[in-house]
Each structure stands twice: as structure tokens, then as C-alpha cells.
Design a protein around this motif. Structure first.
Motif, PDB file in Angstrom:
ATOM      1  N   UNK A 268      13.735 -23.979  26.646  1.00  5.93           N
ATOM      2  CA  UNK A 268      13.863 -22.852  27.637  1.00  5.93           C
ATOM      3  C   UNK A 268      13.283 -21.468  27.187  1.00  5.93           C
ATOM      4  N   UNK A 269      12.011 -21.613  27.644  1.00  6.18           N
ATOM      5  CA  UNK A 269      10.921 -20.697  27.201  1.00  6.18           C
ATOM      6  C   UNK A 269      11.411 -19.063  27.614  1.00  6.18           C
ATOM      7  N   UNK A 270      11.726 -18.282  26.869  1.00  7.21           N
ATOM      8  CA  UNK A 270      12.017 -17.015  26.958  1.00  7.21           C
ATOM      9  C   UNK A 270      11.035 -15.970  27.845  1.00  7.21           C
ATOM     10  N   UNK A 271       9.774 -16.164  27.609  1.00  5.04           N
ATOM     11  CA  UNK A 271       8.827 -15.679  28.628  1.00  5.04           C
ATOM     12  C   UNK A 271       8.148 -16.755  29.298  1.00  5.04           C
ATOM     13  N   UNK A 272       8.293 -16.734  30.544  1.00  4.84           N
ATOM     14  CA  UNK A 272       7.848 -17.881  31.486  1.00  4.84           C
ATOM     15  C   UNK A 272       6.499 -17.775  32.114  1.00  4.84           C
ATOM     16  N   UNK A 273       6.068 -16.478  31.863  1.00  6.13           N
ATOM     17  CA  UNK A 273       4.650 -16.283  32.573  1.00  6.13           C
ATOM     18  C   UNK A 273       4.026 -15.116  31.782  1.00  6.13           C
ATOM     19  N   UNK A 274       2.588 -15.235  31.766  1.00  3.66           N
ATOM     20  CA  UNK A 274       1.642 -14.418  30.958  1.00  3.66           C
ATOM     21  C   UNK A 274       0.466 -14.156  31.965  1.00  3.66           C
ATOM     22  N   UNK A 275      -0.018 -12.949  32.147  1.00  2.00           N
ATOM     23  CA  UNK A 275      -0.930 -12.501  33.182  1.00  2.00           C
ATOM     24  C   UNK A 275      -2.286 -12.414  32.391  1.00  2.00           C
ATOM     25  N   UNK A 276      -3.471 -12.676  32.943  1.00  2.00           N
ATOM     26  CA  UNK A 276      -4.579 -12.562  32.544  1.00  2.00           C
ATOM     27  C   UNK A 276      -5.515 -11.959  33.652  1.00  2.00           C
TER      28      UNK A 276
END
Length: 406
Positions: free
Chosen positions: A291-299
Motif C-alpha cells: 500500500x504505497x504511500x506515494x502513489x504518483x510521481x510527475x515528470x
């Protein structure tokens, strides 16, 4: 705002936020990349693609080192948001080389394996004290009583923030992080701007005090490095401190409560962990994957790239779905099953490439310390109520986790 009708990915739907993983499975089956009009982003859901793109120098966390907003085809942020963007844009998470390299080199001196290892006894003692308080009270809120105060105290201690000044740190952080959600509301933006200004003002005063009276802390170390020729502007110093505080506890706090809620819902795994505390290291990794704490990362796409035959033009934004990548069956056997003995676990919860989380070793120590303390001192811990999940999608966590001793 809603997802396209053929897409289960809908970050504003409470049902999706409660459990996004089935929608991720659908998204992966539909291909390697998908344009998402509501946020004007390209969604990337497969582990291999996310892992590769995190290391791809044709993408960047910023574009301002190469282009103006206008050259990149983007609208500048509104002037009233300036305090947030000034703070955010000078932190190493949102910088590219050479500025990123320069700042990370300085900060990494505080996160060497030897330095982090020296913190282990302090972290363990603090975790024991917090859990002892929870046990003495017969229960409480695991988030408020253990998960939050532990990493906040550790990073504040590293920075040299006096104990009497620490109360606003978590509220400031929460308000600033509200801007990292998809299409934040004007109310969220106003809170982030106010918190950015207040936090910056506080740190500016603290830096001035440390210039007069240096101590054995990271802020004093950054000032000394600047004076010795490793140039760091005051704004870079402020932004670095805020980043270290925010990134240094957000993931740990949410991993703790997400993890224990997952354990409570998988009693066989919790029983195995209680029977064998040597599982703690693999349990920490598996719970961050599960249950990933950071679901999305932008580039940002700085130079045109191609994914699965689709050309993604310069100026586009890619949304890498960490939660989906961590549930990709091409990498993880039976990914929807919580398996605390999982050894082959290349999760990307700490990101990858030049922006890999500098505090990952410290986060692991904190997570292991609080888990061990709870296993040893509260072996009958159980949930006292169904928790309420935060409405946020990008930063995944709970409003609280009420627990009691069975």
C-alpha cells in the motif's frame, strides 16, 4: 471532474481512492501509456516503464533550467501562488543538474550510512517511549501517538529545530503537500501558500540565529559549507530544510498507518510477524510495496520520447503510477497478496535515479523501530474502529488509526 468513461482510473472518486489497485490492473491491461485528459498527463502504469523513466534524462522534475514557461508551452503559475513555488522550486527534489547535484552533495553528508546508523539508538529509544505511552493509555490513535511524532522528532532533531518550536511543523507540511495532489483546489492552494510563507519566515529566523550561534545540526552544517565555498543560497537552504522535513516524515507516517491497517486486515501475516520478529526488515519493504504511500510521481518531457509506439512530445507531463508499478504481476508474484516473507521485492516506493529518496535508510530504521516496539510492547494491539481514509490520491494515508489492546 471525472475519468473518461472507459477508464477506471478516477482520482476524485472516493471508491477509487479507497482501493485503486483493481483500476491499476485494468490500466496495465490497456497498454503501456494512456493519455488522461482531466489532468493533461500521460499515465504510465507498468513497473518496467516507471523504473526506466525515473532514470531517463529526457525527463525532468522541472523544465525551467532549459526553457521559460512560454517556450515550454505552459502557463506560469498565478502570482498569488508565488510563496509556494519559490519554496518548492528551490528544493533538490524539483531541481535538475547541476543545481540538484550541488545541493544533494551537501545534504548527503548528513545521510551517510555511518551518520544514519548513529541515529538508530535515538530512534529506537523514542519509538519505545511513544509506544509505552500508547500502552499505558490502553490504546489511542496510532497515527497521532506514534506514527507522526517519531519521524517529525527525528528530522527536527537533525535540523536543530528546538522542541518548543515543533508543533506547527506537521500542519505546515500537510498544507504544503496539499499542492501535490492532482488539480488542487483554490482552498488547498491558499493553505499551501500560507504555510509556505510561515514556514519560510520561521526558517529564515532560525538560520539567522544559527549564523550567530552554530550548533551540531544540519542547518549549522549547511551554513558552514556555504562559508567554506560550497555555495548555497539562503532560499536553497530554506527549501532544503522544508523538503527534508516534508519528505522525511510524510512517507514514514503514511507507511506506518497504511502498514498496520494492512496487517490488521491480514491476520495470518500479523500472526506470523508476532511469532517471528526477524521478519521485520522484509515486512517493512512488503508493506511499503503493498500500500504505497506515494502513489504518483510527475515528470516533464524535456525531449520527445516514444513509449509503446506513442510519441510523447516535449512539453507534456508524465504521471508515473508507483502504486500500480508496485502491483505489476510481471515483477511481483501474486502482487495483491500481502507476503511478509517476500524477498524479491524491487518496489519503487522510494523512487529511483538521481531523485532517489536520500532519506530512505533513515525511513527504514524508523519504520523498523516503531514496528518492533509495537510488536514487543503491544502484542495484542488491534483496531478499535474502521479508519477513515484521507481523500487525497497522490499521498495515500489515513486520517487516523484508532487502536486498543486486546
Amino acid at each position: 471532474m471525472a475519468a473518461p468513461s472507459d477508464l477506471a482510473f478516477d482520482p476524485w472518486d472516493p471508491a477509487f481512492v479507497a482501493d485503486p489497485y483493481p483500476a491499476y490492473a485494468e490500466l496495465r491491461e490497456q497498454g503501456r501509456v494512456r493519455y488522461f485528459e482531466p489532468t493533461d498527463q500521460w499515465l504510465v502504469a507498468h513497473h518496467a516503464d516507471v523504473s526506466a523513466l525515473l532514470r531517463d534524462r529526457r525527463l525532468g522534475r522541472t523544465y525551467l533550467h532549459r526553457f521559460s514557461h512560454e517556450e515550454f508551452g505552459r502557463t506560469p503559475p498565478p502570482p498569488e501562488h508565488e510563496p509556494f513555488h519559490t519554496l518548492n522550486d528551490h528544493g533538490m527534489l524539483d531541481l535538475e543538474p547541476p543545481d540538484h547535484t550541488r545541493i544533494r552533495r551537501l545534504v548527503s553528508k548528513a545521510f551517510t550510512p555511518r551518520t544514519v546508523e548513529r541515529l538508530r539508538p535515538y530512534v529506537r529509544t523514542l519509538a519505545d517511549e511513544l509506544v509505552a505511552g500508547l500502552v499505558e493509555a490502553g490504546g489511542g490513535d496510532l497515527l497521532r501517538d506514534v506514527a507522526e511524532p517519531l519521524p517529525v522528532a527525528v528530522i527536527a532533531e537533525m535540523l536543530g529545530i528546538p522542541e518548543s518550536d515543533r508543533a506547527p511543523l506537521r500542519p505546515w507540511s500537510a498544507d504544503i503537500c496539499g499542492m501535490y495532489e492532482l488539480n488542487p483546489s483554490e482552498e488547498a492552494a491558499a493553505k499551501a501558500v500560507r504555510a509556505s510563507a510561515e514556514f519560510s519566515d520561521y526558517l529564515r529566523d532560525l538560520i539567522a540565529e544559527r549564523r550567530k550561534n552554530p550548533g551540531d545540526d544540519l542547518i549549522s552544517g549547511l551554513i558552514a559549507a556555504h562559508d567554506e565555498g560550497d555555495r548555497l543560497t539562503e532560499q536553497e537552504m530554506i527549501s532544503t530544510c522544508v523538503l527534508l522535513l516534508n519528505a522525511g516524515h510524510e512517507a514514514t507516517v503514511n507507511s506506518t498507518v497504511n502498514g498496520w491497517w494492512a496487517l490488521f486486515r491480514n491476520p495470518d501475516q500479523l500472526a506470523a510477524l508476532r511469532a517471528d520478529h526477524s521478519l521485520v526488515p522484509t515486512a517493512v519493504e512488503e508493506l511499503m510495496r503493498y500500500d504505497t504511500p506515494l502513489q504518483l510521481f510527475e515528470r516533464w518531457v524535456l525531449d520527445e520520447i516514444e513509449i509503446d509506439g506513442r510519441v510523447i512530445p516535449r512539453g507534456a507531463e508524465i504521471a508515473m503510477l508507483f502504486g500500480s508499478a508496485n502491483h505489476d504481476p510481471a515483477v511481483f508474484a501474486d502482487p495483491s497478496r500481502l507476503d511478509l516473507t517476500r524477498r524479491d521485492n524491487p518496489h519503487i516506493s522510494f523512487s529511483a535515479g538521481i531523485h532517489y529518496c536520500i532519506g530512505a535508510p533513515l525511513a527504514r530504521i524508523e519504520l523498523a523501530a516503531s514496528m518492533t516496539a509495537l510488536l514487543e510492547r503491544a502484542p495484542t494491539l488491534r483496531p478499535a474502529a474502521e479508519p477513515v481514509r484521507k481523500p487525497n490520491f497522490v499521498i495515500r494515508g489515513l486520517e487516523g488509526l484508532a487502536v486498543e489492546l486486546g
